[in-house]
Scaffold this motif. Structure first.
Motif, short mmCIF file in Angstrom:
data_model
loop_
_atom_site.label_atom_id
_atom_site.label_comp_id
_atom_site.label_asym_id
_atom_site.label_seq_id
_atom_site.Cartn_x
_atom_site.Cartn_y
_atom_site.Cartn_z
N ALA A 106 -4.88 3.60 5.80
CA ALA A 106 -4.67 2.34 6.51
C ALA A 106 -6.01 1.76 6.95
O ALA A 106 -6.67 2.29 7.85
N VAL A 107 -6.43 0.67 6.30
CA VAL A 107 -7.69 0.00 6.61
C VAL A 107 -7.37 -1.32 7.28
O VAL A 107 -6.74 -2.21 6.68
N LEU A 108 -7.78 -1.46 8.53
CA LEU A 108 -7.50 -2.69 9.27
C LEU A 108 -8.08 -3.91 8.57
O LEU A 108 -9.21 -3.89 8.07
N THR A 109 -7.32 -5.00 8.55
CA THR A 109 -7.87 -6.25 8.05
C THR A 109 -8.91 -6.78 9.04
O THR A 109 -8.94 -6.37 10.21
N VAL A 110 -9.73 -7.69 8.58
CA VAL A 110 -10.74 -8.29 9.46
C VAL A 110 -10.06 -8.98 10.64
O VAL A 110 -10.52 -8.86 11.79
N GLU A 386 1.49 6.57 9.16
CA GLU A 386 2.83 5.99 9.25
C GLU A 386 3.02 5.20 10.54
O GLU A 386 3.90 4.35 10.63
N ASN A 387 2.19 5.47 11.54
CA ASN A 387 2.38 4.92 12.87
C ASN A 387 1.95 3.45 12.95
O ASN A 387 1.25 2.93 12.08
N GLN A 388 2.34 2.82 14.04
CA GLN A 388 2.06 1.42 14.32
C GLN A 388 0.69 1.27 14.98
O GLN A 388 0.40 1.89 15.99
N MET A 389 -0.15 0.43 14.39
CA MET A 389 -1.52 0.24 14.87
C MET A 389 -1.59 -0.11 16.36
O MET A 389 -2.36 0.45 17.13
N GLN A 555 5.26 -4.90 8.42
CA GLN A 555 4.38 -4.55 9.53
C GLN A 555 3.02 -4.09 9.01
O GLN A 555 1.97 -4.50 9.53
N TRP A 556 3.03 -3.23 8.01
CA TRP A 556 1.78 -2.73 7.42
C TRP A 556 0.93 -3.90 6.94
O TRP A 556 -0.26 -4.00 7.27
N MET A 557 1.52 -4.79 6.16
CA MET A 557 0.76 -5.90 5.58
C MET A 557 0.24 -6.86 6.64
O MET A 557 -0.72 -7.59 6.40
N SER A 558 0.85 -6.86 7.82
CA SER A 558 0.42 -7.78 8.87
C SER A 558 -0.86 -7.33 9.55
O SER A 558 -1.53 -8.15 10.19
N HIS A 559 -1.23 -6.04 9.44
CA HIS A 559 -2.48 -5.64 10.08
C HIS A 559 -3.34 -4.67 9.28
O HIS A 559 -4.45 -4.37 9.70
N LYS A 561 -4.88 -3.60 5.20
CA LYS A 561 -5.01 -4.01 3.81
C LYS A 561 -3.86 -3.37 3.00
O LYS A 561 -3.33 -2.34 3.39
N PRO A 562 -3.49 -3.98 1.87
CA PRO A 562 -2.31 -3.46 1.14
C PRO A 562 -2.52 -2.08 0.53
O PRO A 562 -1.57 -1.31 0.40
N GLN A 563 -3.77 -1.76 0.14
CA GLN A 563 -4.02 -0.44 -0.45
C GLN A 563 -3.67 0.64 0.58
O GLN A 563 -4.10 0.58 1.72
N GLY A 564 -2.89 1.61 0.16
CA GLY A 564 -2.46 2.68 1.04
C GLY A 564 -0.97 2.61 1.34
O GLY A 564 -0.34 3.65 1.55
N TRP A 565 -0.41 1.39 1.33
CA TRP A 565 1.03 1.28 1.56
C TRP A 565 1.81 1.96 0.45
O TRP A 565 2.91 2.47 0.67
N GLU A 566 1.24 2.00 -0.76
CA GLU A 566 1.99 2.60 -1.87
C GLU A 566 2.38 4.05 -1.58
O GLU A 566 3.41 4.54 -2.05
N VAL A 567 1.59 4.74 -0.75
CA VAL A 567 1.91 6.12 -0.40
C VAL A 567 3.19 6.18 0.43
O VAL A 567 4.08 7.00 0.16
N ILE A 568 3.31 5.31 1.42
CA ILE A 568 4.52 5.26 2.24
C ILE A 568 5.69 4.74 1.42
O ILE A 568 6.83 5.23 1.55
N ASP A 569 5.42 3.77 0.57
CA ASP A 569 6.46 3.22 -0.31
C ASP A 569 7.05 4.32 -1.19
O ASP A 569 8.28 4.39 -1.40
N LEU A 570 6.19 5.19 -1.71
CA LEU A 570 6.67 6.30 -2.53
C LEU A 570 7.54 7.26 -1.73
O LEU A 570 8.52 7.80 -2.24
N ARG A 571 7.21 7.45 -0.47
CA ARG A 571 8.03 8.32 0.37
C ARG A 571 9.42 7.73 0.57
O ARG A 571 10.43 8.44 0.46
N TYR A 572 9.46 6.44 0.87
CA TYR A 572 10.77 5.79 1.02
C TYR A 572 11.53 5.83 -0.30
O TYR A 572 12.74 6.12 -0.33
N GLY A 573 10.83 5.54 -1.39
CA GLY A 573 11.49 5.55 -2.70
C GLY A 573 12.05 6.91 -3.05
O GLY A 573 13.16 7.03 -3.58
N GLY A 574 11.27 7.95 -2.75
CA GLY A 574 11.74 9.31 -3.01
C GLY A 574 12.96 9.66 -2.19
O GLY A 574 13.91 10.28 -2.69
N LEU A 575 12.98 9.25 -0.93
CA LEU A 575 14.11 9.54 -0.07
C LEU A 575 15.36 8.77 -0.52
O LEU A 575 16.46 9.33 -0.55
#
Length: 633
Positions: A106-110, A386-389, A555-559, A561-575
């Motif tokens: 999770a890399v914070l946007t500017v 996974e947590n909220q910034m 929520q992720w995209m709001s604060h 950068k998009p790179q890194g969300w794919e990891v959480i997305d894969l977790r949801y997809g797997g579940l």
């Protein structure tokens, strides 16, 4: 005075802070106007903050720039509430800052960094470190931070300039020894690698690489300080180093490496700070950082560069005596340490405030008495962030209020938190109730994280079912969901903070005991109950889980950068896939297409049998261990 009536005009405000003052006023919804309250700003020769309003004009005195921005907040807060003037505060620390993890996907946007800086300015904080292992740009290293959302030099400069306008120093925070697994996994980095996450100490290619790291920091940041990391290098000298050089004295390896890195840092006009744990670990027979019997050899102490500031990090203890002992141990290494505490953000999808406040209170009380002058609080995103910034804000506020008061006031902390973040403490505290299920462990508010392991565990395998056996998880999450939904109506900030936890409750009130219900129905031969679970509960759960995935992604995209969300997305997809497979297998069983469900035939055990013996607390943080007992990687 009502909010709409408050107008300010800054007389003689230093030009350097004009834009920052405008940003803070805008965040507070305050207009600057020639018809507003005249504010006369004076620089104090003493380290103090002073605010006085006599009904006609206001005087603000400050010693450091961060005190000016805090003073503006205190003024506006007092005008809104009708509190008495004057306001006086004496800072306890020279540096009061934060470190935010931008390396665990999770890399914070500017824009998020800028909002964080505004909040910190309002609190009166004066340093920020964005923890970047490989998420910044280094010349001639294209695989460094590749596809990881790394900051460009232009983005760093934008954050740096904005921080400076608010009186905040943005300090580069990197790694020059360990914690570099994300980069060292690439074949292009093989020549730098000792083991999977540690650099090859003593190698000239490594020092040329570190030279480029330090050069990037020197060029992209205005600060003349740099955090060079060097923590948790457990595998130092145990990989290729062992093959190339044979067994080495680890104290000498560490000291020699620090000396070379410090020389590079010095050549770029910077002053280093580094984590202190490796010195204590190497001096401990158990390799434990917090070993009270750890002894650092005098010869090693003499090799620590005099300009290197050691950072004592401790997020775990609530006994002031322990902190006092370790501050003294750090002093024995040659200088007063910098102290780093922690906001408990890293256990999953909720922050543990009770633990954060308890440990911070003990640590900061000792720092004040011991004369520690620099403190900051860290927020880590272990295992995918996974947590909220924005759940970090109460931790930042807690440190800020300690920094400006010799004696702690819980009432003032709560008032300031509500003012600076627009969310009351009571609403934040609801978040940790995701993990505070009565009976799940001896002290649920301490280390337990059922909201993570109950979310990601496999519904058929039930690796954690034993941990919540006999507990009414449905009632717990149902009541919490209702309360979160009520509180999130109070402000836009509350909605942003609480909507994902509320949606998670809606998932967990079905899923938390799903495996237990499946096992009980299967063992008792209750085919009607199995059919009900498959056709009603799992079908509803699939809908709710998809809604949670979408909201969490927004929520992720709001604060970040998009790179890194794919990891959480894969977790949801797997579940989601495993829930559909569960439906399929049970349906096939009910139709007599298969004779048994082997997964449900097995007895359930505790994930860790030490929990059963009561010797450890109940938290498990690594997704691949939670999702399956088989090899996921």
């Amino acid at each position: 005075m009502s909010e709409s009536e408050i107008k300010l005009q800054f007389a003689h405000a230093p030009a350097l802070w004009q834009s920052g003052l405008a940003e803070v006023c805008d965040m507070l919804g305050i207009r600057q106007s020639s018809a507003g309250i005249p504010i006369f700003i004076e620089l104090s020769l003493q380290n103090e903050l002073f605010v006085h309003y006599d009904g006609e004009r206001c005087i603000i005195r400050y010693h450091q720039a961060n005190q000016l921005f805090r003073a503006v907040g205190l003024l506006v807060e007092a005008l809104r509430s009708g509190a008495a003037f004057p306001i006086r505060e004496t800072p306890c620390f020279d540096t009061i800052g934060a470190m935010i993890d931008c390396s665990r996907n999770a890399v914070l946007t500017v824009e998020s960094v800028k909002e964080l800086l505004r909040r910190m300015a309002l609190m009166g904080m004066n340093t920020l470190m964005l923890y970047t292992e490989d998420t910044y740009t280094i010349a001639d290293e294209p695989y460094f931070g590749y596809m990881r959302g790394k900051y460009s030099p232009e983005e760093i400069s934008a954050c740096d300039r904005y921080a400076a306008s608010l009186g905040i120093e943005l300090i580069p925070c990197i790694q020059t020894l360990a914690h570099l697994e994300a980069f060292l996994k690439w074949e292009a980095a093989a020549k730098y690698k000792d083991m999977h996450d540690v650099l090859l100490v003593g190698d000239e290619d490594v020092y040329r690489f570190i030279e480029r790291q330090i050069k990037a920091a020197a060029e992209q940041f205005m600060s003349k300080r740099i955090h060079i990391g060097m923590d948790e290098a457990h595998h130092l000298g145990r990989g290729r180093s062992l093959d190339l050089y044979g067994p080495q004295d680890r104290f000498q390896q560490m000291s020699g490496h620090l000396s070379k890195v410090t020389e590079i840092v010095r050549s770029h006009g910077l002053t280093p700070m580094l984590w202190s744990d490796m010195f204590f670990r190497i001096g401990s027979e158990t390799h434990d950082y917090y070993d009270l019997n750890s002894e650092v050899a005098p010869a090693t102490i003499r090799q620590i560069p005099s300009e290197a500031k050691l950072v004592y990090w401790d997020y775990y203890h609530d006994d002031p005596a322990f902190y006092q002992t370790f501050v003294d141990k750090h002093k024995a290494l040659g200088s007063m340490p910098v102290f780093a505490g922690g906001i408990w953000t890293w256990l999953g999808m909720c922050t543990h405030y009770t633990r954060t406040f308890r440990c911070s209170k003990a640590a900061l009380s000792v720092c004040k008495e011991a004369g520690v002058k620099e403190v900051f609080i860290t927020a880590w995103g272990d295992n995918g962030a996974e947590n909220q910034m924005w759940s970090v804000l109460p931790g930042l506020q807690y440190y800020a209020e300690h920094a400006y008061a010799r004696e702690w006031s819980q009432k003032k902390f709560q008032r300031r938190l509500a003012f600076c973040t627009d969310v009351p403490l009571e609403a934040y505290m609801l978040i940790e109730q995701l993990d505070d299920i009565q009976g799940v462990s001896i002290d649920p508010q301490d280390f337990s994280n059922p909201s993570k392991y109950l979310l990601w565990q496999d519904p058929l395998l039930g690796l954690f079912d034993k941990h919540v056996e006999g507990l009414d998880t449905f009632v717990h999450y149902d009541l919490l969901e209702k309360e979160l939904m009520r509180r999130m109506q109070e402000s836009e900030a509350a909605r942003r903070m609480l909507e994902v936890p509320a949606k998670l409750c809606g998932v967990l009130k079905i899923k938390a005991n799903l495996g237990i219900r499946l096992k009980e129905a299967y063992d008792s031969g209750n085919r009607e109950e199995l059919a009900l679970i498959v056709n009603t509960d799992i079908s509803e759960l699939l809908v709710r889980l998809e809604q949670l995935r979408e909201l969490h992604g927004e929520q992720w995209m709001s604060h970040y950068k998009p790179q890194g969300w794919e990891v959480i997305d894969l977790r949801y997809g797997g579940l989601l896939a495993r829930l559909r497979s569960t439906q399929n297998r049970i349906t096939r069983y009910l139709l007599n297409h298969i004779p048994a469900i082997d997964e449900l035939k097995e007895d359930r055990l505790y994930f860790d049998d030490r929990v059963q013996r009561g010797s450890v607390t109940d938290y498990f943080t690594t997704y691949h261990r939670i999702a399956s007992p088989n090899n996921v990687t």
